[in-house]
Write an enzyme that holds these catalytic residues in place. Structure first.
Site, PDB file in Angstrom:
ATOM      1  N   LYS A  36      -9.455 -53.560  88.913  1.00  0.00           N
ATOM      2  CA  LYS A  36      -9.162 -55.218  89.761  1.00  0.00           C
ATOM      3  C   LYS A  36      -8.063 -56.382  88.555  1.00  0.00           C
ATOM      4  CE  LYS A  36     -14.007 -55.590  88.812  1.00  0.00           C
ATOM      5  NZ  LYS A  36     -13.741 -54.204  88.416  1.00  0.00           N
ATOM      6  N   ARG A  65      -9.097 -49.418  76.268  1.00  0.00           N
ATOM      7  CA  ARG A  65      -8.795 -50.639  76.430  1.00  0.00           C
ATOM      8  C   ARG A  65      -8.296 -51.754  75.782  1.00  0.00           C
ATOM      9  NH1 ARG A  65     -10.965 -53.934  81.547  1.00  0.00           N
ATOM     10  NH2 ARG A  65     -12.944 -54.173  80.309  1.00  0.00           N
ATOM     11  N   ARG A  76     -12.968 -55.879  73.615  1.00  0.00           N
ATOM     12  CA  ARG A  76     -13.704 -56.323  74.347  1.00  0.00           C
ATOM     13  C   ARG A  76     -14.961 -56.315  73.528  1.00  0.00           C
ATOM     14  NH1 ARG A  76     -12.375 -57.180  80.873  1.00  0.00           N
ATOM     15  NH2 ARG A  76     -14.849 -56.466  80.992  1.00  0.00           N
ATOM     16  N   ARG A 113     -23.284 -50.807  81.649  1.00  0.00           N
ATOM     17  CA  ARG A 113     -22.326 -51.645  82.577  1.00  0.00           C
ATOM     18  C   ARG A 113     -21.471 -50.997  83.460  1.00  0.00           C
ATOM     19  NH1 ARG A 113     -17.306 -52.652  79.759  1.00  0.00           N
ATOM     20  NH2 ARG A 113     -16.238 -53.910  81.821  1.00  0.00           N
TER      21      ARG A 113
HETATM   22  P1  AP5 Z   1      -8.536 -53.116  84.022  1.00  0.00           P
HETATM   23  O1  AP5 Z   1      -8.115 -53.649  85.278  1.00  0.00           O
HETATM   24  O2  AP5 Z   1      -9.051 -53.856  82.692  1.00  0.00           O
HETATM   25  O3  AP5 Z   1      -9.968 -52.608  85.178  1.00  0.00           O
HETATM   26  P2  AP5 Z   1     -10.452 -53.884  85.821  1.00  0.00           P
HETATM   27  O4  AP5 Z   1     -11.714 -53.811  87.168  1.00  0.00           O
HETATM   28  O5  AP5 Z   1     -10.893 -55.618  85.900  1.00  0.00           O
HETATM   29  O6  AP5 Z   1     -12.137 -53.868  84.527  1.00  0.00           O
HETATM   30  P3  AP5 Z   1     -13.435 -55.072  84.119  1.00  0.00           P
HETATM   31  O7  AP5 Z   1     -13.463 -54.497  82.472  1.00  0.00           O
HETATM   32  O8  AP5 Z   1     -12.117 -56.347  84.074  1.00  0.00           O
HETATM   33  O9  AP5 Z   1     -14.638 -55.333  84.986  1.00  0.00           O
HETATM   34  P4  AP5 Z   1     -15.961 -55.299  85.135  1.00  0.00           P
HETATM   35  O10 AP5 Z   1     -16.183 -55.588  86.246  1.00  0.00           O
HETATM   36  O11 AP5 Z   1     -16.472 -54.901  84.412  1.00  0.00           O
HETATM   37  O12 AP5 Z   1     -15.778 -56.909  84.277  1.00  0.00           O
HETATM   38  P5  AP5 Z   1     -15.384 -58.201  84.798  1.00  0.00           P
HETATM   39  O13 AP5 Z   1     -14.286 -58.703  83.647  1.00  0.00           O
HETATM   40  O14 AP5 Z   1     -15.412 -58.658  86.407  1.00  0.00           O
HETATM   41  O15 AP5 Z   1      -8.318 -52.070  83.978  1.00  0.00           O
HETATM   42  C1  AP5 Z   1      -8.870 -51.168  82.968  1.00  0.00           C
HETATM   43  C2  AP5 Z   1      -7.845 -50.528  81.589  1.00  0.00           C
HETATM   44  O16 AP5 Z   1      -7.343 -49.910  82.235  1.00  0.00           O
HETATM   45  C3  AP5 Z   1      -6.873 -51.741  81.602  1.00  0.00           C
HETATM   46  O17 AP5 Z   1      -6.724 -50.856  80.084  1.00  0.00           O
HETATM   47  C4  AP5 Z   1      -5.847 -50.920  81.882  1.00  0.00           C
HETATM   48  O18 AP5 Z   1      -4.329 -50.997  81.628  1.00  0.00           O
HETATM   49  C5  AP5 Z   1      -6.026 -49.422  82.591  1.00  0.00           C
HETATM   50  N1  AP5 Z   1      -5.720 -49.167  84.229  1.00  0.00           N
HETATM   51  C6  AP5 Z   1      -5.351 -49.294  84.829  1.00  0.00           C
HETATM   52  N2  AP5 Z   1      -5.167 -49.205  85.878  1.00  0.00           N
HETATM   53  C7  AP5 Z   1      -4.919 -47.582  85.299  1.00  0.00           C
HETATM   54  C8  AP5 Z   1      -4.237 -46.778  86.366  1.00  0.00           C
HETATM   55  N3  AP5 Z   1      -4.142 -46.910  87.111  1.00  0.00           N
HETATM   56  N4  AP5 Z   1      -4.525 -45.278  85.807  1.00  0.00           N
HETATM   57  C9  AP5 Z   1      -4.874 -45.672  84.154  1.00  0.00           C
HETATM   58  N5  AP5 Z   1      -4.647 -46.545  83.002  1.00  0.00           N
HETATM   59  C10 AP5 Z   1      -5.429 -48.030  84.011  1.00  0.00           C
HETATM   60  O19 AP5 Z   1     -16.809 -58.867  84.731  1.00  0.00           O
HETATM   61  C11 AP5 Z   1     -17.263 -58.832  82.562  1.00  0.00           C
HETATM   62  C12 AP5 Z   1     -18.943 -58.890  82.479  1.00  0.00           C
HETATM   63  O20 AP5 Z   1     -19.090 -61.063  82.565  1.00  0.00           O
HETATM   64  C13 AP5 Z   1     -19.618 -58.409  83.032  1.00  0.00           C
HETATM   65  O21 AP5 Z   1     -20.029 -57.514  82.788  1.00  0.00           O
HETATM   66  C14 AP5 Z   1     -20.940 -59.320  83.810  1.00  0.00           C
HETATM   67  O22 AP5 Z   1     -21.760 -59.488  82.389  1.00  0.00           O
HETATM   68  C15 AP5 Z   1     -20.221 -61.075  83.807  1.00  0.00           C
HETATM   69  N6  AP5 Z   1     -19.939 -61.369  85.273  1.00  0.00           N
HETATM   70  C16 AP5 Z   1     -19.212 -60.920  85.538  1.00  0.00           C
HETATM   71  N7  AP5 Z   1     -19.126 -61.493  86.899  1.00  0.00           N
HETATM   72  C17 AP5 Z   1     -20.263 -61.559  87.449  1.00  0.00           C
HETATM   73  C18 AP5 Z   1     -20.659 -61.623  88.463  1.00  0.00           C
HETATM   74  N8  AP5 Z   1     -20.178 -61.852  89.460  1.00  0.00           N
HETATM   75  N9  AP5 Z   1     -22.446 -62.461  88.599  1.00  0.00           N
HETATM   76  C19 AP5 Z   1     -22.922 -62.191  86.908  1.00  0.00           C
HETATM   77  N10 AP5 Z   1     -22.121 -61.704  86.260  1.00  0.00           N
HETATM   78  C20 AP5 Z   1     -21.168 -61.489  85.838  1.00  0.00           C
HETATM   79 MG    MG Z   2     -11.262 -56.990  84.678  1.00  0.00          MG
END
Ligand code: AP5
Ligand code: MG
Length: 216
Positions: free
Chosen positions: A13, A127, A154, A165
């Site tokens: 994402k 990552r 992270r 997660r």
């Molecule tokens: P990346 O682009 O970083 O993936 P992502 O989908 O953004 O993953 P996140 O871990 O950020 O998602 P998340 O939903 O768990 O975390 P968030 O920060 O939202 O890509 C991942 C890796 O793959 C990278 O190394 C990248 O380079 C690589 N990659 C990308 N595309 C690729 C490809 N095509 N091929 C190979 N490699 C590739 O949330 C974190 C925490 O915050 C949650 O767990 C929760 O505790 C809290 N939180 C956030 N929002 C809420 C909410 N709305 N409600 C409650 N809690 C919340």
């Molecule tokens: Mg993200």
């Protein structure tokens, strides 16, 4: 252009949001990045949120809805936005519908990046992120291309947090997809392949007509 990026932890994402932000010149609103900024700044709220994120659990709906409400009211959101990481529960989705309605806005597209669990685990375990600007990088990258900072892992990419997660995503966030499917807004994109290939599919999906009869 109002876009919503949906997908499991590690589905790409943030990676695709960066491309969309540059392409459309609209802000990337990522609730995870906002929470990590609070933690890094050491605010009172950041101190409360830190153990929740580190354990791979969700921050309460009430708090997250207040955060997104305040963010969408900011002036830069008027041109459109890319939301990443919200809504993660049905109450959040219902609240977002109501916020969007109040702003007179609709989503043009919900982009679902579909990636299997083995690939998610592989990506998350390696990552690296820039502690300063939050850009993400693949394993073994040494420094941030944007600002030269040394990269870190992270907290919630440590082995003990990754499984919870994915479990909470399956339990609480998968139902959110059905919410948007009902509105004919979801484009499902195979999130495995090169980042550039996926970007091309994302852009094609954004410009394709929806089955939704409502106008933006
Ligand atoms: P990346 O682009 O970083 O993936 P992502 O989908 O953004 O993953 P996140 O871990 O950020 O998602 P998340 O939903 O768990 O975390 P968030 O920060 O939202 O890509 C991942 C890796 O793959 C990278 O190394 C990248 O380079 C690589 N990659 C990308 N595309 C690729 C490809 N095509 N091929 C190979 N490699 C590739 O949330 C974190 C925490 O915050 C949650 O767990 C929760 O505790 C809290 N939180 C956030 N929002 C809420 C909410 N709305 N409600 C409650 N809690 C919340
Ligand atoms: Mg993200």
């Amino acid at each position: 252009m109002n876009l919503l990026l949906y997908g499991a932890p590690g589905s790409g994402k943030g990676t695709q949001a960066n491309m969309l932000r540059t392409h459309f010149g609209i802000p990337h609103i990522a609730t995870g990045d906002m929470l990590r900024a609070e933690i890094q700044a050491g605010t009172q709220f950041g101190r409360l949120a830190q153990p929740i994120l580190a354990a791979g659990q969700y921050v309460s709906d009430e708090i997250m809805i207040a955060i997104i409400n305040s963010r969408l009211s900011q002036a830069d959101s008027r041109r459109g936005f890319i939301i990443d990481g919200f809504p993660r529960t049905i109450p959040q989705a219902v609240a977002l519908d109501s916020l969007m309605g109040g702003l007179g806005r609709r989503f043009d597209r919900v982009l679902y990046l579909k990636v299997d669990t083995d690939e998610l685990l592989r990506r998350l375990s390696g990552r690296l992120v820039c502690p300063k600007c939050q850009r993400t990088y693949p394993p073994k990258t040494e420094a941030c291309a944007a600002d030269g900072s040394a990269l870190v892992q992270r907290d919630d990419d440590k082995a003990e947090a990754v499984k919870p997660r994915i479990e909470i995503y399956l339990q609480k966030t998968i139902p959110v997809l059905e919410h948007y499917r009902g509105e004919g807004l979801v484009s499902e994109i195979d999130g495995t392949g090169t980042i550039d290939e996926i970007s091309r599919q994302v852009l094609a999906a954004v410009t394709a007509p929806t089955t939704n009869r409502q106008t933006a």
